[in-house]
Motif scaffolding. Structure first.
Motif, PDB file in Angstrom:
ATOM      1  N   ARG A 175       0.832  -1.202   0.000  1.00 21.06           N
ATOM      2  CA  ARG A 175       0.000   0.000   0.000  1.00 21.06           C
ATOM      3  C   ARG A 175       0.872   1.259   0.000  1.00 21.06           C
ATOM      4  O   ARG A 175       0.529   2.258  -0.658  1.00 21.06           O
ATOM      5  CB  ARG A 175      -0.929  -0.019   1.216  1.00 21.06           C
ATOM      6  N   SER A 176       1.997   1.220   0.699  1.00 23.23           N
ATOM      7  CA  SER A 176       2.858   2.408   0.785  1.00 23.23           C
ATOM      8  C   SER A 176       3.461   2.764  -0.565  1.00 23.23           C
ATOM      9  O   SER A 176       3.792   3.939  -0.806  1.00 23.23           O
ATOM     10  CB  SER A 176       3.979   2.178   1.814  1.00 23.23           C
TER      11      SER A 176
ATOM     12  N   GLY B 121       1.814   2.226  -3.380  1.00 17.70           N
ATOM     13  CA  GLY B 121       0.720   2.432  -4.311  1.00 17.70           C
ATOM     14  C   GLY B 121       0.424   1.241  -5.190  1.00 17.70           C
ATOM     15  O   GLY B 121      -0.214   1.381  -6.241  1.00 17.70           O
TER      16      GLY B 121
ATOM     17  N   ILE C  61      -1.469  -1.247  -4.330  1.00 18.11           N
ATOM     18  CA  ILE C  61      -2.839  -1.681  -4.077  1.00 18.11           C
ATOM     19  C   ILE C  61      -3.620  -0.529  -3.483  1.00 18.11           C
ATOM     20  O   ILE C  61      -3.047   0.450  -3.000  1.00 18.11           O
ATOM     21  CB  ILE C  61      -2.894  -2.891  -3.107  1.00 18.11           C
ATOM     22  N   ASP C  62      -4.930  -0.687  -3.492  1.00 18.07           N
ATOM     23  CA  ASP C  62      -5.818   0.292  -2.866  1.00 18.07           C
ATOM     24  C   ASP C  62      -6.371  -0.330  -1.587  1.00 18.07           C
ATOM     25  O   ASP C  62      -5.856  -0.124  -0.487  1.00 18.07           O
ATOM     26  CB  ASP C  62      -6.926   0.685  -3.832  1.00 18.07           C
ATOM     27  N   THR C  63      -7.409  -1.136  -1.729  1.00 20.97           N
ATOM     28  CA  THR C  63      -7.990  -1.777  -0.542  1.00 20.97           C
ATOM     29  C   THR C  63      -7.173  -2.972  -0.085  1.00 20.97           C
ATOM     30  O   THR C  63      -7.162  -3.317   1.094  1.00 20.97           O
ATOM     31  CB  THR C  63      -9.425  -2.249  -0.838  1.00 20.97           C
ATOM     32  N   GLY C  64      -6.519  -3.656  -1.032  1.00 16.26           N
ATOM     33  CA  GLY C  64      -5.714  -4.818  -0.666  1.00 16.26           C
ATOM     34  C   GLY C  64      -6.491  -6.106  -0.550  1.00 16.26           C
ATOM     35  O   GLY C  64      -5.931  -7.126  -0.158  1.00 16.26           O
TER      36      GLY C  64
ATOM     37  N   ASP D 212      -5.995  -7.544 -15.324  1.00 13.07           N
ATOM     38  CA  ASP D 212      -6.250  -6.121 -15.580  1.00 13.07           C
ATOM     39  C   ASP D 212      -5.900  -5.694 -17.002  1.00 13.07           C
ATOM     40  O   ASP D 212      -5.989  -4.499 -17.322  1.00 13.07           O
ATOM     41  CB  ASP D 212      -5.482  -5.259 -14.576  1.00 13.07           C
TER      42      ASP D 212
END
Length: 313
Positions: free
Chosen positions: A34-35, A37, A39-42, A86
């Motif tokens: 997450r740090s 970037g 992922i968003d929610t993970g 994706d």
């Protein structure tokens, strides 16, 4: 598909273990992703359970080295999902700019005075961090091995993208060779050797018997993954990059026969692995034991993790 895999695959005859700090590292690795970037929610990453795989593959060793292995597997999952789910890997022209930027990162070998360019994006900045942390262990030969293995992984992703663009299913022999790189197992083994202090010298690394065992280890990990993931892959957008699919196409076999043939290939490779491992153990070279343990841990870890990972549900 899990029921078939469990019934058809020979269970690796090694004890299953798990690092005591696996749960701690799991949360830390998600925050690491997450740090940067990545992922968003993970949520997708939590389903992948990178720490569950890493903790089984490396049940011993320091927590910081387990973290490095876990973060790299996390990075692989993010990269693979970007390509497979994706659309990044739908065509080589779409993937090439990302691969080029990541190769630029790898060429820097984690140099603390040479941060990656902004164009490298979250994947590139996270990969630079992984290289820098590997470099910090002051094992130059291992760092060079890791970097070259990740380079081959990235180039193999372009091969996959070209196949997707042309709706091409490769022949079995070609697939088996390229799968050894698209699976990302070689660099994962390298970081496992670091984590477990199982670092054979250059002479032993090049020994034909250990090279054979490495190849069998990678094949077993990748083919186990293919069999457990086949159900999910065949339900969504069928992809030509699965051992079952390539066997079916080349042999003109139906799905059931191809599944059995893929399972038999895994079982034969496991039998060959046990013979190759026994020969190395009988050599009496005690310095090889940590490396041998790391490889059998990976074979067992992949099987056990595949039984429970929500990634293939």
């Amino acid at each position: 598909m899990r029921l078939f895999a469990v019934s058809a695959l020979r269970e690796p005859p090694f004890p299953g273990r798990r690092h005591d700090s696996t749960d701690q590292v799991a949360g830390e690795s998600v925050e690491w992703a997450r740090s940067f970037g990545l992922i968003d929610t993970g949520q997708r990453l939590l389903r992948a359970d990178a720490a569950g795989l890493a903790g089984r593959a490396c049940p011993d060793g320091s927590v910081d080295r387990l973290r490095l292995l876990t973060d790299f597997i996390t990075w692989l999952f993010v990269m693979d999902d970007a390509c497979d789910e994706d659309g990044l890997g739908a065509a080589p022209t779409r993937l090439a700019p990302t691969v080029g930027a990541l190769l630029d990162v790898l060429d820097r070998h984690g140099d603390p005075d040479g941060p990656p360019p902004i164009a490298a994006g979250p994947l590139g900045h996270a990969l630079h961090d992984l290289c820098a942390r590997t470099r910090a262990h002051d094992r130059p030969a291992l760092l060079l091995r890791f970097v070259s293995q990740v380079q081959r992984y990235l180039l193999a992703l372009l091969w996959e993208a070209a196949n997707r663009e042309h709706h091409r299913v490769p022949q079995v022999a070609e697939y088996v060779q390229m799968r050894r790189h698209t699976g990302g197992v070689h660099p994962s083994l390298t970081l496992t050797d670091l984590a477990s202090d199982g670092l054979p010298g250059a002479g032993r690394r090049a020994h034909p018997a250990l090279l054979t065992l490495d190849r069998l280890t990678v094949d077993l990990v990748c083919w186990c993954n293919d069999l457990f993931s086949y159900g999910k892959e065949s339900r969504s957008d069928p992809d030509g990059h699965n051992l079952v699919t390539v066997i079916a196409r080349e042999a003109g076999a139906d799905e059931a026969d191809a599944l059995r043939a893929a399972a038999e290939r895994f079982n034969r490779a496991l039998a060959a692995y046990l013979v190759a491992e026994a020969e190395l153990l009988d050599s009496g070279d005690e310095r090889l034991r940590p490396a041998l343990a790391a490889r059998r841990n990976w074979v067992r870890a992949t099987y056990d993790w595949s039984l429970v990972a929500a990634r293939y549900a």
